[in-house]
Scaffold this motif. Structure first.
Motif, PDB file in Angstrom:
ATOM      1  N   THR A 106      -5.535  -1.321   5.343  1.00 19.44           N
ATOM      2  CA  THR A 106      -5.735   0.119   5.251  1.00 19.44           C
ATOM      3  C   THR A 106      -4.459   0.836   5.665  1.00 19.44           C
ATOM      4  OG1 THR A 106      -8.087  -0.128   5.790  1.00 19.44           O
ATOM      5  CG2 THR A 106      -7.119   2.075   5.986  1.00 19.44           C
ATOM      6  N   ILE A 107      -3.972   1.709   4.795  1.00 20.06           N
ATOM      7  CA  ILE A 107      -2.804   2.519   5.117  1.00 20.06           C
ATOM      8  C   ILE A 107      -3.275   3.885   5.593  1.00 20.06           C
ATOM      9  CG2 ILE A 107      -2.545   3.362   2.737  1.00 20.06           C
ATOM     10  CD1 ILE A 107       0.500   3.315   3.182  1.00 20.06           C
ATOM     11  N   SER A 108      -2.589   4.432   6.586  1.00 15.30           N
ATOM     12  CA  SER A 108      -2.934   5.755   7.089  1.00 15.30           C
ATOM     13  C   SER A 108      -1.685   6.376   7.697  1.00 15.30           C
ATOM     14  CB  SER A 108      -4.059   5.683   8.122  1.00 15.30           C
ATOM     15  OG  SER A 108      -3.652   4.927   9.255  1.00 15.30           O
ATOM     16  N   LYS A 109      -1.789   7.643   8.048  1.00 15.10           N
ATOM     17  CA  LYS A 109      -0.642   8.291   8.676  1.00 15.10           C
ATOM     18  C   LYS A 109      -1.108   9.358   9.633  1.00 15.10           C
ATOM     19  CE  LYS A 109      -0.048  11.546   4.836  1.00 15.10           C
ATOM     20  NZ  LYS A 109       0.931  12.199   3.926  1.00 15.10           N
ATOM     21  N   ASP A 110      -0.258   9.659  10.579  1.00 15.23           N
ATOM     22  CA  ASP A 110      -0.491  10.727  11.540  1.00 15.23           C
ATOM     23  C   ASP A 110       0.695  11.673  11.400  1.00 15.23           C
ATOM     24  OD1 ASP A 110      -0.609  12.383  13.787  1.00 15.23           O
ATOM     25  OD2 ASP A 110      -1.549  10.831  15.013  1.00 15.23           O
ATOM     26  N   ASN A 111       0.487  12.771  10.700  1.00 22.35           N
ATOM     27  CA  ASN A 111       1.600  13.687  10.434  1.00 22.35           C
ATOM     28  C   ASN A 111       2.148  14.312  11.723  1.00 22.35           C
ATOM     29  OD1 ASN A 111       1.418  13.186   7.718  1.00 22.35           O
ATOM     30  ND2 ASN A 111       0.158  14.976   7.292  1.00 22.35           N
ATOM     31  N   ALA A 112       1.277  14.545  12.690  1.00 19.06           N
ATOM     32  CA  ALA A 112       1.724  15.145  13.944  1.00 19.06           C
ATOM     33  C   ALA A 112       2.692  14.219  14.678  1.00 19.06           C
ATOM     34  CB  ALA A 112       0.531  15.465  14.822  1.00 19.06           C
ATOM     35  N   LYS A 113       2.487  12.922  14.507  1.00 17.86           N
ATOM     36  CA  LYS A 113       3.350  11.951  15.178  1.00 17.86           C
ATOM     37  C   LYS A 113       4.430  11.404  14.249  1.00 17.86           C
ATOM     38  CE  LYS A 113      -0.193  10.326  18.406  1.00 17.86           C
ATOM     39  NZ  LYS A 113      -0.945   9.160  18.917  1.00 17.86           N
ATOM     40  N   ASN A 114       4.450  11.875  12.998  1.00 19.38           N
ATOM     41  CA  ASN A 114       5.407  11.343  12.026  1.00 19.38           C
ATOM     42  C   ASN A 114       5.365   9.823  11.971  1.00 19.38           C
ATOM     43  OD1 ASN A 114       6.491  13.621  10.845  1.00 19.38           O
ATOM     44  ND2 ASN A 114       8.580  13.186  11.457  1.00 19.38           N
ATOM     45  N   ALA A 159       0.847  -1.190   0.000  1.00 21.11           N
ATOM     46  CA  ALA A 159       0.000   0.000   0.000  1.00 21.11           C
ATOM     47  C   ALA A 159       0.879   1.235   0.000  1.00 21.11           C
ATOM     48  CB  ALA A 159      -0.917   0.012   1.219  1.00 21.11           C
ATOM     49  N   ALA A 160       0.328   2.341  -0.479  1.00 19.56           N
ATOM     50  CA  ALA A 160       1.048   3.602  -0.494  1.00 19.56           C
ATOM     51  C   ALA A 160       0.084   4.745  -0.213  1.00 19.56           C
ATOM     52  CB  ALA A 160       1.749   3.805  -1.831  1.00 19.56           C
ATOM     53  N   ILE A 161       0.654   5.860   0.270  1.00 19.29           N
ATOM     54  CA  ILE A 161      -0.157   7.030   0.578  1.00 19.29           C
ATOM     55  C   ILE A 161       0.638   8.268   0.200  1.00 19.29           C
ATOM     56  CG2 ILE A 161       0.647   7.091   2.983  1.00 19.29           C
ATOM     57  CD1 ILE A 161      -2.230   7.993   3.733  1.00 19.29           C
ATOM     58  N   ASP A 162      -0.044   9.236  -0.426  1.00 18.70           N
ATOM     59  CA  ASP A 162       0.669  10.444  -0.816  1.00 18.70           C
ATOM     60  C   ASP A 162       0.472  11.545   0.218  1.00 18.70           C
ATOM     61  OD1 ASP A 162      -1.655  11.637  -3.429  1.00 18.70           O
ATOM     62  OD2 ASP A 162      -1.812  11.645  -1.250  1.00 18.70           O
ATOM     63  N   GLY A 163       1.049  12.714  -0.072  1.00 16.59           N
ATOM     64  CA  GLY A 163       0.993  13.808   0.878  1.00 16.59           C
ATOM     65  C   GLY A 163      -0.409  14.283   1.201  1.00 16.59           C
ATOM     66  N   GLY A 164      -1.324  14.115   0.250  1.00 11.91           N
ATOM     67  CA  GLY A 164      -2.700  14.537   0.453  1.00 11.91           C
ATOM     68  C   GLY A 164      -3.583  13.481   1.074  1.00 11.91           C
ATOM     69  N   GLY A 165      -3.033  12.295   1.288  1.00 11.33           N
ATOM     70  CA  GLY A 165      -3.789  11.215   1.903  1.00 11.33           C
ATOM     71  C   GLY A 165      -4.419  10.241   0.932  1.00 11.33           C
ATOM     72  N   SER A 166      -4.178  10.415  -0.368  1.00 15.53           N
ATOM     73  CA  SER A 166      -4.699   9.456  -1.338  1.00 15.53           C
ATOM     74  C   SER A 166      -3.938   8.144  -1.224  1.00 15.53           C
ATOM     75  CB  SER A 166      -4.549  10.010  -2.755  1.00 15.53           C
ATOM     76  OG  SER A 166      -5.366  11.140  -2.927  1.00 15.53           O
ATOM     77  N   THR A 167      -4.660   7.046  -1.331  1.00 12.33           N
ATOM     78  CA  THR A 167      -4.066   5.738  -1.093  1.00 12.33           C
ATOM     79  C   THR A 167      -4.128   4.831  -2.319  1.00 12.33           C
ATOM     80  OG1 THR A 167      -6.174   4.923  -0.235  1.00 12.33           O
ATOM     81  CG2 THR A 167      -4.615   5.836   1.367  1.00 12.33           C
ATOM     82  N   SER A 168      -3.213   3.888  -2.338  1.00 14.88           N
ATOM     83  CA  SER A 168      -3.182   2.861  -3.388  1.00 14.88           C
ATOM     84  C   SER A 168      -2.886   1.534  -2.718  1.00 14.88           C
ATOM     85  CB  SER A 168      -2.092   3.163  -4.419  1.00 14.88           C
ATOM     86  OG  SER A 168      -2.288   4.424  -5.025  1.00 14.88           O
ATOM     87  N   TYR A 169      -3.408   0.444  -3.281  1.00 16.32           N
ATOM     88  CA  TYR A 169      -3.228  -0.865  -2.675  1.00 16.32           C
ATOM     89  C   TYR A 169      -2.884  -1.915  -3.723  1.00 16.32           C
ATOM     90  CZ  TYR A 169      -5.467   1.175   1.396  1.00 16.32           C
ATOM     91  OH  TYR A 169      -5.758   1.973   2.472  1.00 16.32           O
ATOM     92  N   GLY A 170      -2.100  -2.884  -3.286  1.00 18.83           N
ATOM     93  CA  GLY A 170      -1.869  -4.041  -4.120  1.00 18.83           C
ATOM     94  C   GLY A 170      -3.141  -4.869  -4.209  1.00 18.83           C
ATOM     95  N   ASP A 171      -3.311  -5.568  -5.320  1.00 22.38           N
ATOM     96  CA  ASP A 171      -4.550  -6.305  -5.546  1.00 22.38           C
ATOM     97  C   ASP A 171      -4.829  -7.343  -4.461  1.00 22.38           C
ATOM     98  OD1 ASP A 171      -4.182  -6.386  -9.181  1.00 22.38           O
ATOM     99  OD2 ASP A 171      -5.063  -4.882  -7.844  1.00 22.38           O
ATOM    100  N   SER A 172      -3.786  -7.947  -3.930  1.00 20.90           N
ATOM    101  CA  SER A 172      -3.976  -9.028  -2.973  1.00 20.90           C
ATOM    102  C   SER A 172      -4.439  -8.560  -1.600  1.00 20.90           C
ATOM    103  CB  SER A 172      -2.680  -9.824  -2.826  1.00 20.90           C
ATOM    104  OG  SER A 172      -1.658  -9.013  -2.305  1.00 20.90           O
ATOM    105  N   VAL A 173      -4.371  -7.265  -1.336  1.00 26.27           N
ATOM    106  CA  VAL A 173      -4.742  -6.773  -0.001  1.00 26.27           C
ATOM    107  C   VAL A 173      -5.923  -5.812  -0.030  1.00 26.27           C
ATOM    108  CG1 VAL A 173      -2.355  -7.029   0.753  1.00 26.27           C
ATOM    109  CG2 VAL A 173      -3.189  -4.770   0.031  1.00 26.27           C
ATOM    110  N   LYS A 174      -6.408  -5.476  -1.213  1.00 25.90           N
ATOM    111  CA  LYS A 174      -7.533  -4.546  -1.310  1.00 25.90           C
ATOM    112  C   LYS A 174      -8.730  -5.055  -0.522  1.00 25.90           C
ATOM    113  CE  LYS A 174      -6.494  -2.441  -5.780  1.00 25.90           C
ATOM    114  NZ  LYS A 174      -6.875  -2.352  -7.212  1.00 25.90           N
ATOM    115  N   GLY A 175      -9.312  -4.139   0.244  1.00 28.25           N
ATOM    116  CA  GLY A 175     -10.477  -4.498   1.046  1.00 28.25           C
ATOM    117  C   GLY A 175     -10.143  -5.103   2.397  1.00 28.25           C
ATOM    118  N   ARG A 176      -8.864  -5.441   2.597  1.00 25.39           N
ATOM    119  CA  ARG A 176      -8.461  -6.033   3.881  1.00 25.39           C
ATOM    120  C   ARG A 176      -7.479  -5.148   4.643  1.00 25.39           C
ATOM    121  NH1 ARG A 176      -5.547 -10.573   3.937  1.00 25.39           N
ATOM    122  NH2 ARG A 176      -4.572 -10.234   1.894  1.00 25.39           N
TER     123      ARG A 176
END
Length: 126
Positions: free
Chosen positions: A68-76, A49-66
């Motif tokens: 979730t990538i996320s980030k907390d910028n305040a906590k790096n 999975a990947a996430i860009d600066g704006g929070g848009s996400t991408s997933y590999g086919d084998s993990v889609k739906g299972r």
């Protein structure tokens, strides 16, 4: 120098869940493309999975739906919530960051990431 440290791996039965964390130090990563990748012995590293600066996400086919990538910028910190785990998800999981700020084309391309953590092992038993 950016340092990425993964945690949260472990052993779980099929159907279970884990949440991986990746703490970044050295530079804020909020505007950088970040990703999770995995590798098993003898196989190529693959994108999870990947996430860009704006929070848009991408997933590999084998993990889609299972997963979730996320980030907390305040906590790096970057996260990977993994649900409905399967034995085939067993692998060493790595987080990574691109060094070119703001560029996140082809987010699942392994070779475009420059900074890598040491990895955390995930083992799913049937």
């Amino acid at each position: 120098q950016v340092q990425l440290v993964e945690s949260g791996g472990g052993s779980v039965q099929a159907g279970g869940s884990l949440r991986l964390s990746c703490a970044a130090s050295g530079l804020p990563y909020g505007s950088y493309c970040m990703g999770w990748f995995r590798q098993t012995p003898g196989r190529r590293r693959e994108a999870v999975a990947a996430i860009d600066g704006g929070g848009s996400t991408s997933y590999g086919d084998s993990v889609k739906g299972r997963f979730t990538i996320s980030k907390d910028n305040a906590k790096n910190t970057l996260y990977l919530q993994m649900n409905s785990l399967k034995p085939e998800d067993t692998a060493m999981y790595y987080c990574a960051r691109r060094t070119l700020e703001g560029w996140c084309r082809f987010p699942l391309s392994v070779t475009t990431y420059n900074d890598w953590g040491q990895g955390t092992q995930v083992t799913v038993s049937s």
